[in-house]
Design an enzyme around this catalytic site. Structure first.
Site, PDB file in Angstrom:
ATOM      1  N   GLY A  83       0.857  -1.190   0.000  1.00  0.00           N
ATOM      2  CA  GLY A  83       0.000   0.000   0.000  1.00  0.00           C
ATOM      3  C   GLY A  83       0.889   1.236   0.000  1.00  0.00           C
ATOM      4  O   GLY A  83       2.048   1.187  -0.422  1.00  0.00           O
TER       5      GLY A  83
ATOM      6  N   ARG B  97      -2.412  -8.231  -1.658  1.00  0.00           N
ATOM      7  CA  ARG B  97      -3.619  -8.926  -2.113  1.00  0.00           C
ATOM      8  C   ARG B  97      -3.727  -8.885  -3.626  1.00  0.00           C
ATOM      9  O   ARG B  97      -4.196  -9.800  -4.254  1.00  0.00           O
ATOM     10  CB  ARG B  97      -4.858  -8.291  -1.473  1.00  0.00           C
ATOM     11  CG  ARG B  97      -5.080  -8.797  -0.054  1.00  0.00           C
ATOM     12  CD  ARG B  97      -6.362  -8.278   0.500  1.00  0.00           C
ATOM     13  NE  ARG B  97      -6.333  -6.821   0.607  1.00  0.00           N
ATOM     14  CZ  ARG B  97      -7.290  -6.097   1.158  1.00  0.00           C
ATOM     15  NH1 ARG B  97      -8.357  -6.684   1.638  1.00  0.00           N
ATOM     16  NH2 ARG B  97      -7.188  -4.782   1.239  1.00  0.00           N
TER      17      ARG B  97
ATOM     18  N   SER C 191       4.734  -2.180  11.169  1.00  0.00           N
ATOM     19  CA  SER C 191       3.285  -2.160  10.965  1.00  0.00           C
ATOM     20  C   SER C 191       2.557  -2.437  12.277  1.00  0.00           C
ATOM     21  O   SER C 191       2.228  -1.509  13.032  1.00  0.00           O
ATOM     22  CB  SER C 191       2.933  -3.189   9.885  1.00  0.00           C
ATOM     23  OG  SER C 191       1.570  -3.465   9.889  1.00  0.00           O
ATOM     24  N   ARG C 192       2.325  -3.693  12.569  1.00  0.00           N
ATOM     25  CA  ARG C 192       1.722  -4.103  13.835  1.00  0.00           C
ATOM     26  C   ARG C 192       2.366  -5.413  14.264  1.00  0.00           C
ATOM     27  O   ARG C 192       2.573  -6.314  13.428  1.00  0.00           O
ATOM     28  CB  ARG C 192       0.216  -4.320  13.686  1.00  0.00           C
ATOM     29  CG  ARG C 192      -0.612  -3.053  13.606  1.00  0.00           C
ATOM     30  CD  ARG C 192      -0.648  -2.291  14.939  1.00  0.00           C
ATOM     31  NE  ARG C 192      -1.520  -1.133  14.877  1.00  0.00           N
ATOM     32  CZ  ARG C 192      -1.144   0.110  14.551  1.00  0.00           C
ATOM     33  NH1 ARG C 192       0.122   0.370  14.258  1.00  0.00           N
ATOM     34  NH2 ARG C 192      -2.017   1.103  14.536  1.00  0.00           N
TER      35      ARG C 192
ATOM     36  N   GLU D  41       2.037  -4.796  23.117  1.00  0.00           N
ATOM     37  CA  GLU D  41       2.602  -3.503  23.546  1.00  0.00           C
ATOM     38  C   GLU D  41       1.908  -2.980  24.793  1.00  0.00           C
ATOM     39  O   GLU D  41       0.686  -3.127  24.898  1.00  0.00           O
ATOM     40  CB  GLU D  41       2.454  -2.477  22.410  1.00  0.00           C
ATOM     41  CG  GLU D  41       3.316  -2.806  21.240  1.00  0.00           C
ATOM     42  CD  GLU D  41       3.180  -1.797  20.091  1.00  0.00           C
ATOM     43  OE1 GLU D  41       2.617  -0.701  20.305  1.00  0.00           O
ATOM     44  OE2 GLU D  41       3.649  -2.108  19.002  1.00  0.00           O
TER      45      GLU D  41
ATOM     46  N   HIS E 272       7.572   1.695  19.096  1.00  0.00           N
ATOM     47  CA  HIS E 272       6.454   2.102  18.214  1.00  0.00           C
ATOM     48  C   HIS E 272       6.536   3.605  17.897  1.00  0.00           C
ATOM     49  O   HIS E 272       5.652   4.372  18.270  1.00  0.00           O
ATOM     50  CB  HIS E 272       5.101   1.763  18.877  1.00  0.00           C
ATOM     51  CG  HIS E 272       3.958   1.753  17.896  1.00  0.00           C
ATOM     52  ND1 HIS E 272       2.869   0.929  18.021  1.00  0.00           N
ATOM     53  CD2 HIS E 272       3.727   2.478  16.766  1.00  0.00           C
ATOM     54  CE1 HIS E 272       2.020   1.136  17.032  1.00  0.00           C
ATOM     55  NE2 HIS E 272       2.524   2.076  16.246  1.00  0.00           N
TER      56      HIS E 272
HETATM   57  C1  DGY Z   1      -0.856   4.355  13.263  1.00  0.00           C
HETATM   58  O1  DGY Z   1      -1.283   5.469  12.925  1.00  0.00           O
HETATM   59  O2  DGY Z   1      -1.424   3.317  12.957  1.00  0.00           O
HETATM   60  C2  DGY Z   1       0.377   4.352  14.093  1.00  0.00           C
HETATM   61  O3  DGY Z   1       0.863   3.059  14.239  1.00  0.00           O
HETATM   62  C3  DGY Z   1       0.093   4.923  15.440  1.00  0.00           C
HETATM   63  O4  DGY Z   1      -1.140   4.486  15.850  1.00  0.00           O
END
Ligand code: DGY
Length: 328
Positions: free
Chosen positions: A159, A181, A242-243, A272, A290
């Site tokens: 993206g 995707r 990302s996460r 986290e 983060h």
């Molecule tokens: C987002 O904007 O998703 C950053 O990770 C902070 O939340």
């Protein structure tokens, strides 16, 4: 007659300039102490709010939304990721959700690139040596890392942020591979000289560095599972801005401990602010708290997006950054 201002509950301290404008426009309830809301505090807050402005640290789940009073019509997330919000529950309650896309793309991509450089080139390790006063002086064979130029980068999620990482990596002489995707436009693919892999498994087995840039959704939870991580070559590095939930953190930690992969650069974690303590003992990882979007410019732009989303919604229009579940 002047209209009553909408009650806007903001769960964390935001940049001053944003808070000031919030106060001017709305009946804003700010969190100047910046203490994260407990679940009970969130449930209390949504009872009277017209608009809730949460962040990544707030779980806006079904029980919080169930506690909402009739006035709550908008959750204007301060952040692009919306995995902290139960979108289906919000939809079923007729609550609109917005986020802040676009304005943190470059900052997050910078951080991904910084980690792509930092891990193979052992930048954090070298810095630690300097601070402990243990530098024995220059040597031809000491503190050797690995070259970035000419390596293959595999981007998971092409993206906005994935493409911004690809642009940077091209400038550093890397070959771009990606899994998404669907393929990006032919024009951008050509510009980046990028190779699309429909199969993530196939891509992982072939690249030198993996950068995770997809959102966390039910479909991407543990996308880099123990099985998939084992497909990586032993000299490979994993970067995640990302996460944390996209990677099985325990499996990754085990592989790093057993040197089945070369290293990792992690800005995000599964639980986290907790971090798997075993990661802290590994020199082959660079850990950040983060901070991908943590620039003052980015955080002000995120706040401006929140203001525009709220004001547009209150004026009776569709807010520009309305989140629709199928987007993710
Ligand atoms: C987002 O904007 O998703 C950053 O990770 C902070 O939340």
């Amino acid at each position: 007659m002047p209209q009553k201002k909408p009650v806007v509950v903001v769960t964390r301290k935001l940049p001053d300039v944003i808070e000031t404008r919030m106060m001017e426009l709305f009946d804003a309830r700010l969190n100047l102490a910046d203490k994260p809301f407990s679940k009970n505090e969130l449930m209390e807050a949504v009872k009277d709010a017209d608009v809730l402005v949460p962040t990544v640290t707030d779980r806006i789940d079904a029980s919080v939304l169930a506690a909402a009073g009739p006035n709550l019509r908008l959750v204007a997330n301060y952040g692009v990721g919306v995995d902290n919000i139960d979108l289906a529950s919000a939809r079923s309650k007729g609550i609109t959700v917005t986020n802040t896309p676009g304005v943190l793309t470059e900052d997050t991509a910078d951080m991904a690139m910084a980690l792509i450089l930092a891990v193979p080139r052992r930048i954090a390790e070298g810095e630690r040596v300097m601070r402990t006063g243990d530098w024995p002086g220059w040597s031809p064979t000491w503190m050797l890392g690995h070259r970035i130029n000419g390596k293959r980068l595999g981007i998971v999620g092409m993206g906005r942020i994935g493409q911004a990482v690809a642009r940077r990596a091209r400038a550093f002489g890397m070959a771009i591979h990606y899994h998404s995707r669907r393929p990006i436009s032919e024009q951008v693919e050509q510009e980046l000289e990028a190779t699309y892999w429909e199969s993530l498994d196939q891509m992982l087995a072939r690249v030198d560095i993996v950068s995770v840039n997809c959102p966390h959704t039910p479909a991407t939870y543990h996308l880099l599972s123990a099985r998939r991580l084992k497909l990586l070559q032993p000299h490979a590095y994993v970067i995640n801005t990302s996460r944390g939930e996209v990677i099985d953190e325990n499996a990754l930690t085990r592989m790093l401990e057993n040197r089945q992969i070369a290293g990792a650069g992690l800005d995000v974690f599964e639980n986290e602010p907790a971090v798997n303590p075993k990661l802290l003992n590994l020199d082959s990882v660079v850990l950040l708290p983060h901070m991908g979007s943590a620039t003052i410019e980015g955080r002000i732009s995120m706040g401006e997006k929140v203001l525009v989303n709220i004001q547009t919604f209150i004026d009776g229009h569709t807010p520009p950054d309305r989140v629709i579940e199928t987007m993710f």
